[in-house]
Design a protein around this motif. Sequence first.
Motif, mmCIF file in Angstrom:
data_model
loop_
_atom_site.group_PDB
_atom_site.id
_atom_site.type_symbol
_atom_site.label_atom_id
_atom_site.label_comp_id
_atom_site.label_asym_id
_atom_site.label_seq_id
_atom_site.Cartn_x
_atom_site.Cartn_y
_atom_site.Cartn_z
ATOM 1 N N GLY A 156 25.207 25.707 -2.661
ATOM 2 C CA GLY A 156 25.310 24.629 -3.628
ATOM 3 C C GLY A 156 26.165 25.088 -4.794
ATOM 4 O O GLY A 156 26.855 26.112 -4.727
ATOM 5 N N LEU A 157 26.098 24.363 -5.892
ATOM 6 C CA LEU A 157 26.918 24.709 -7.047
ATOM 7 C C LEU A 157 26.597 26.098 -7.584
ATOM 8 O O LEU A 157 27.498 26.837 -7.991
ATOM 9 N N LEU B 152 27.774 28.944 -4.845
ATOM 10 C CA LEU B 152 29.230 29.017 -4.704
ATOM 11 C C LEU B 152 29.895 29.471 -5.991
ATOM 12 O O LEU B 152 30.926 30.164 -5.956
ATOM 13 N N THR B 153 29.328 29.108 -7.133
ATOM 14 C CA THR B 153 29.851 29.625 -8.398
ATOM 15 C C THR B 153 29.694 31.138 -8.457
ATOM 16 O O THR B 153 30.614 31.859 -8.873
ATOM 17 N N GLU C 102 24.265 29.386 4.270
ATOM 18 C CA GLU C 102 23.861 28.008 4.011
ATOM 19 C C GLU C 102 23.103 27.457 5.214
ATOM 20 O O GLU C 102 23.583 27.528 6.348
ATOM 21 N N VAL D 100 28.323 22.041 2.633
ATOM 22 C CA VAL D 100 28.098 22.682 1.351
ATOM 23 C C VAL D 100 27.748 21.618 0.316
ATOM 24 O O VAL D 100 27.872 20.426 0.551
ATOM 25 N N GLY D 101 27.302 22.061 -0.846
ATOM 26 C CA GLY D 101 27.034 21.124 -1.936
ATOM 27 C C GLY D 101 25.597 21.053 -2.381
ATOM 28 O O GLY D 101 25.305 20.511 -3.445
ATOM 29 N N GLN E 52 30.390 16.570 -5.189
ATOM 30 C CA GLN E 52 30.389 17.528 -4.081
ATOM 31 C C GLN E 52 31.767 18.136 -3.852
ATOM 32 O O GLN E 52 31.882 19.220 -3.269
ATOM 33 N N SER F 120 32.010 21.787 -4.849
ATOM 34 C CA SER F 120 31.521 22.773 -3.883
ATOM 35 C C SER F 120 32.481 22.928 -2.712
ATOM 36 O O SER F 120 32.727 24.042 -2.224
#
Length: 505
Positions: free
Chosen positions: A64-65, A68-69, A86, A91-92, A264, A267
């Motif tokens: 998610g955010l 991935l960040t 995941e 993703v997201g 989204q 992401s």
Amino acid sequence: MDSDNSNKPSLARRRFLAQALSGGAIAGGLALTGRAGASAALSGGKAGQTGKPGLLDVVIIGAGLAGLTAARDLQKAGCESFRVLEARDRVGGRTYNHDLGNGVISEAGGQWIGPGQTAIADLARQLNVGTFDQYYQGKSTFLAGGVRYAEEISGGGASIDHRLARKLNDLARTVPHEAPWKAPNAAELDQLTVADWISQQGVTLSNIDKIGLNSSTSLTFGTPPAGVGLLHYLSWINTASDGLESLERIEDGAQETRINGGSQILSIKMAETLGDKLSMSCPVRKIVDWDKDIVELHTDQGIIRTRQVIVALNPALCNQIHFSPALPQGRAELQKRWPAHAPMRKTVHVYSRPFWRDKGLNGQVMPTEGPLIWAYDNSPPDGSVGVLAAFTRTGQLSHDPAEAQRVLSDIYAQALGEEACHPTQFHDYDWGKVDPWSLTCIHPIPPRFWTQWGEFLRPPAGRLIWSGTETAEIWGGTMDGAIRSGHQAALTVLQALNQPQGSLS
């Protein structure tokens, strides 16, 4: 509007609602916190590993955010020995978009950026993703007791009586958002629900002031005031420098801005740079030796060995992982007791055009009862199609798509006109029903939670670093908070990797 304060409901609307409600209780409303997405799924294979064969420096659980960040920050720092796992085939995380065709989307999760949410605004700019203003021009429509009333609300969004908002803002200043359990009067505040506090103010069930607060809590936390702890509510108010009113407004408020392509897309763009470092459809089932130098993660794609783990999941979702040895009691209890469901879902009606705008209406529909909490104009910037998105009460709306569409269409027809009975598309997304890897999009934190378990939210457990929007010290619970938590997790893990083996933080 009343001459003494433009944020107060007008006398006409007060009289209308008072007559239509006849003293009835309300749990519908108008405050928002966003969660959003995009329909495109991003697939990925098993990750390649760098560094010592068979051993990674970092594994990130969750794309998610937040996760991935963190991955993006590790790459920017020169760390290549990591992998993102995941469980879904996309993703997201808690952002997801319905693809309406011709490049038009409607977000199924959170979707807005407001003033002060600089982390997500910065990320969007870095990824070359644009933004646009949420549409709110025109009159909002209220439905009560079979009667319709329309009025323009200054700034869009909810209308909270300024006297009650001022009381809540004053009280919220004593409650730190990052650690509500450290408030001077935390024990006293955490005994109460928001409904308890309202009762103490002498606000009766028929009082219009209660309508705004019921609306606010129902949309922000997925439950009416009786289901939200006062301490948690105050800590949320304290995220905004301008207090409760700015959290409820559209103009200069938390619902001011949308993301081109849906949230989204952030992401998806971050994931595109990861290549084989991202593994999809790879849930983690067991984590072994998290208290040792080398941790084993048992996944559906095999066992992975790593030095550090970023767990970018909401606390309730962590209960789906078996930890060996067992987690420390405080952390385990926090996860066990974390709310795993909010009885609210999000729907979308699509029309050939936003016909309500021609009538001077902004598409916002607020009934005082029934399955609809709040509907709003979610059309694309050019208005090429009309989109009405809505927050609805899960238990009061059929899960049969045809029946759900019909019920909501009838409500829209009463509020906006007969054209609402003829949508070209209908979408319904109940996070608690269709997405076992999220459980819920938002979390209604009850009374007595923070003072008992809050201190166990952020401290790492051995090699496990907790991330996700719930851990953010600013804007926790929002997309911005998720990104901030990812930055913090990456920094924490890089610091940990520089420590000698055998030293646990």
